[in-house]
Design a protein around this motif. Structure first.
Motif, mmCIF file in Angstrom:
data_model
loop_
_atom_site.group_PDB
_atom_site.id
_atom_site.type_symbol
_atom_site.label_atom_id
_atom_site.label_comp_id
_atom_site.label_asym_id
_atom_site.label_seq_id
_atom_site.Cartn_x
_atom_site.Cartn_y
_atom_site.Cartn_z
ATOM 1 N N ASP A 98 -6.062 2.552 -1.342
ATOM 2 C CA ASP A 98 -6.286 3.690 -0.437
ATOM 3 C C ASP A 98 -7.737 4.160 -0.456
ATOM 4 O O ASP A 98 -8.017 5.331 -0.162
ATOM 5 N N CYS A 99 -8.659 3.277 -0.836
ATOM 6 C CA CYS A 99 -10.067 3.679 -0.867
ATOM 7 C C CYS A 99 -10.513 4.253 0.477
ATOM 8 O O CYS A 99 -10.207 3.706 1.536
ATOM 9 N N GLU A 100 -11.276 5.343 0.384
ATOM 10 C CA GLU A 100 -11.842 5.955 1.579
ATOM 11 C C GLU A 100 -13.357 5.791 1.542
ATOM 12 O O GLU A 100 -13.887 5.002 0.761
ATOM 13 N N ALA A 101 -14.046 6.514 2.404
ATOM 14 C CA ALA A 101 -15.475 6.286 2.617
ATOM 15 C C ALA A 101 -16.297 6.328 1.327
ATOM 16 O O ALA A 101 -17.157 5.467 1.109
ATOM 17 N N GLU A 102 -16.037 7.308 0.450
ATOM 18 C CA GLU A 102 -16.839 7.427 -0.781
ATOM 19 C C GLU A 102 -16.759 6.164 -1.632
ATOM 20 O O GLU A 102 -17.777 5.648 -2.117
ATOM 21 N N ALA A 103 -15.548 5.668 -1.824
ATOM 22 C CA ALA A 103 -15.378 4.465 -2.642
ATOM 23 C C ALA A 103 -15.923 3.240 -1.925
ATOM 24 O O ALA A 103 -16.469 2.332 -2.567
ATOM 25 N N GLU A 104 -15.786 3.198 -0.607
ATOM 26 C CA GLU A 104 -16.337 2.069 0.150
ATOM 27 C C GLU A 104 -17.855 2.017 -0.004
ATOM 28 O O GLU A 104 -18.435 0.934 -0.181
ATOM 29 N N TYR A 105 -18.514 3.162 0.062
ATOM 30 C CA TYR A 105 -19.977 3.197 -0.118
ATOM 31 C C TYR A 105 -20.372 2.729 -1.510
ATOM 32 O O TYR A 105 -21.375 2.030 -1.688
ATOM 33 N N ALA A 106 -19.581 3.108 -2.521
ATOM 34 C CA ALA A 106 -19.870 2.662 -3.889
ATOM 35 C C ALA A 106 -19.750 1.140 -3.989
ATOM 36 O O ALA A 106 -20.551 0.490 -4.672
ATOM 37 N N MET A 107 -18.762 0.569 -3.300
ATOM 38 C CA MET A 107 -18.619 -0.888 -3.292
ATOM 39 C C MET A 107 -19.811 -1.545 -2.611
ATOM 40 O O MET A 107 -20.309 -2.584 -3.063
ATOM 41 N N LEU A 108 -20.267 -0.948 -1.533
ATOM 42 C CA LEU A 108 -21.428 -1.494 -0.838
ATOM 43 C C LEU A 108 -22.651 -1.496 -1.743
ATOM 44 O O LEU A 108 -23.424 -2.456 -1.779
ATOM 45 N N GLU A 109 -22.824 -0.423 -2.484
ATOM 46 C CA GLU A 109 -23.980 -0.311 -3.370
ATOM 47 C C GLU A 109 -23.888 -1.264 -4.554
ATOM 48 O O GLU A 109 -24.915 -1.639 -5.141
ATOM 49 N N SER A 110 -22.679 -1.689 -4.889
ATOM 50 C CA SER A 110 -22.498 -2.571 -6.051
ATOM 51 C C SER A 110 -22.920 -4.007 -5.761
ATOM 52 O O SER A 110 -23.084 -4.807 -6.681
ATOM 53 N N ASP A 111 -23.057 -4.342 -4.503
ATOM 54 C CA ASP A 111 -23.468 -5.687 -4.083
ATOM 55 C C ASP A 111 -22.448 -6.745 -4.507
ATOM 56 O O ASP A 111 -22.808 -7.893 -4.777
ATOM 57 N N ARG A 112 -21.164 -6.383 -4.546
ATOM 58 C CA ARG A 112 -20.119 -7.331 -4.914
ATOM 59 C C ARG A 112 -19.335 -7.843 -3.710
ATOM 60 O O ARG A 112 -18.473 -8.714 -3.854
ATOM 61 N N LEU A 113 -19.608 -7.307 -2.539
ATOM 62 C CA LEU A 113 -18.822 -7.651 -1.361
ATOM 63 C C LEU A 113 -19.410 -8.842 -0.616
ATOM 64 O O LEU A 113 -20.560 -9.221 -0.816
ATOM 65 N N GLN A 114 -18.597 -9.421 0.265
ATOM 66 C CA GLN A 114 -19.011 -10.551 1.078
ATOM 67 C C GLN A 114 -18.153 -10.555 2.345
ATOM 68 O O GLN A 114 -17.229 -9.757 2.485
#
Length: 254
Positions: free
Chosen positions: A154-170
Motif C-alpha cells: 500500500d505504498c503511497e507517494a512518500e514511500a515511492e519517493y524514497a524508493m526513487l531516491e534509493s536507486d533500486r528501481l528499474q
C-alpha cells in the motif's frame, strides 16, 4: 505469480522451481478461500511469508495461513513501537508465529530472497518514520530472467519517493499497482521510472473507496493498455519462462 482475488484486499502467491512465497492474504473472512486456492495448486510449504504491513485487508487471515501450512521465513516491516496496532488480527498473527516457533525477519532494503531461479530484492521500506502505516509496506522487486515484477503493498507517494531516491528501481514487466490503485499511489514520477508493460490492480467490486482511481488508471494508461483488475478478472496468473510473460484471467475482460 498468482494474484488471488480476495475482494478489497491483497494476496499474491509466487512459485518458482519448487520454492514458494505468499505476499499478504486478505481479510480473515477470505482465508478459507486462499487456503483452498493454495491447496489446489499442491502447496504444502510456504518458504517465505511476507506480511507487507499491519492492515487487516492485507494480513487479516495470516494467523490462519501460518497454522495451516509449513512455513519457512516470515518477513515484516519494522514498525515503531508507538505505531504498532492493537488489533486482534495482529495479536493473533504474533501468537501464531510464536506457537509455530517462527521468528520474524524485519525487511531492510537490499535484502535478497532466493526463489528458485527468481530473485526477490526488498526495495522498501526505508529507515524513515511515516505517519501512515501504508508507507511501511514491504516492497519487492522480483526478477526472473529478463522479466521483472514490482509489488509495493500500500505504498503511497512518500514511500515511492524514497524508493526513487534509493536507486533500486528499474523498468518492470509487471507492476502490481500500489494501494489498490489509489490516487495517492502510482505517482507520475514513480511510473516514469518503472514504465510498466503490464499492471495488476487488486481491489473489490464496487468498493467504498473508489479504487482504482480514474487518475491512477489514466497515469497507468500512459505506459500500458494491459491493465488487469481482480474485481473484473477474478484470479489473475502471470507465468514467466524467463523471457516471455503470459497472463491469464479467471474471467475474460469485456
Amino acid at each position: 505469480m498468482h494474484f488471488i482475488d480476495v475482494g478489497q484486499g491483497d494476496c499474491t502467491f509466487i512459485a518458482a522451481n519448487g520454492m514458494t512465497m505468499l505476499v499478504d492474504c486478505g481479510e480473515y473472512e477470505v482465508s478459507s478461500d486462499v487456503i483452498s486456492y493454495l491447496k489446489s495448486l499442491g502447496v504444502i510449504r510456504l518458504d517465505y511469508v511476507v506480511a507487507t504491513h499491519p492492515h487487516s485487508d492485507h494480513m487479516g487471515g495470516m494467523a490462519r495461513i501460518i497454522r495451516v501450512f509449513d512455513i519457512g521465513e516470515v518477513i515484516i516491516p519494522h514498525i515503531p513501537d508507538d505505531q504498532l496496532p492493537t488489533a486482534v488480527f495482529f495479536d493473533k498473527f504474533l501468537e501464531s508465529c510464536e506457537d509455530r516457533g517462527l521468528s520474524l525477519t524485519e525487511a531492510t532494503p537490499g535484502m535478497v530472497l532466493e526463489l528458485g531461479r527468481a530473485r526477490a530484492e526488498i526495495v522498501s521500506p526505508a529507515d524513515i518514520k511515516y505517519e501512515d502505516l501504508n508507507n511501511y509496506s514491504v516492497s519487492l522487486l522480483i526478477t526472473h530472467g529478463s522479466n521483472s515484477f514490482l509489488l509495493t503493498g500500500d505504498c503511497e507517494a512518500e514511500a515511492e519517493y524514497a524508493m526513487l531516491e534509493s536507486d533500486r528501481l528499474q523498468k518492470v514487466t509487471l507492476y502490481k499497482a500500489g494501494h489498490h490503485g489509489s490516487s495517492r499511489s502510482s505517482t507520475y514520477e514513480f511510473l516514469k521510472m518503472i514504465r510498466p508493460k503490464n499492471a495488476v490492480i487488486s481491489c473489490g467490486f464496487e468498493n467504498p473507496y473508489g479504487h482504482p482511481s480514474n487518475i491512477t488508471l489514466k497515469r497507468l494508461q500512459e505506459y500500458t493498455d494491459k491493465i488487469y483488475r481482480t474485481d473484473i478478472c477474478g484470479n489473475i496468473e502471470a507465468e514467466s519462462d524467463g523471457s516471455t510473460l503470459t497472463i491469464t484471467c479467471e474471467r475474460e475482460i469485456k
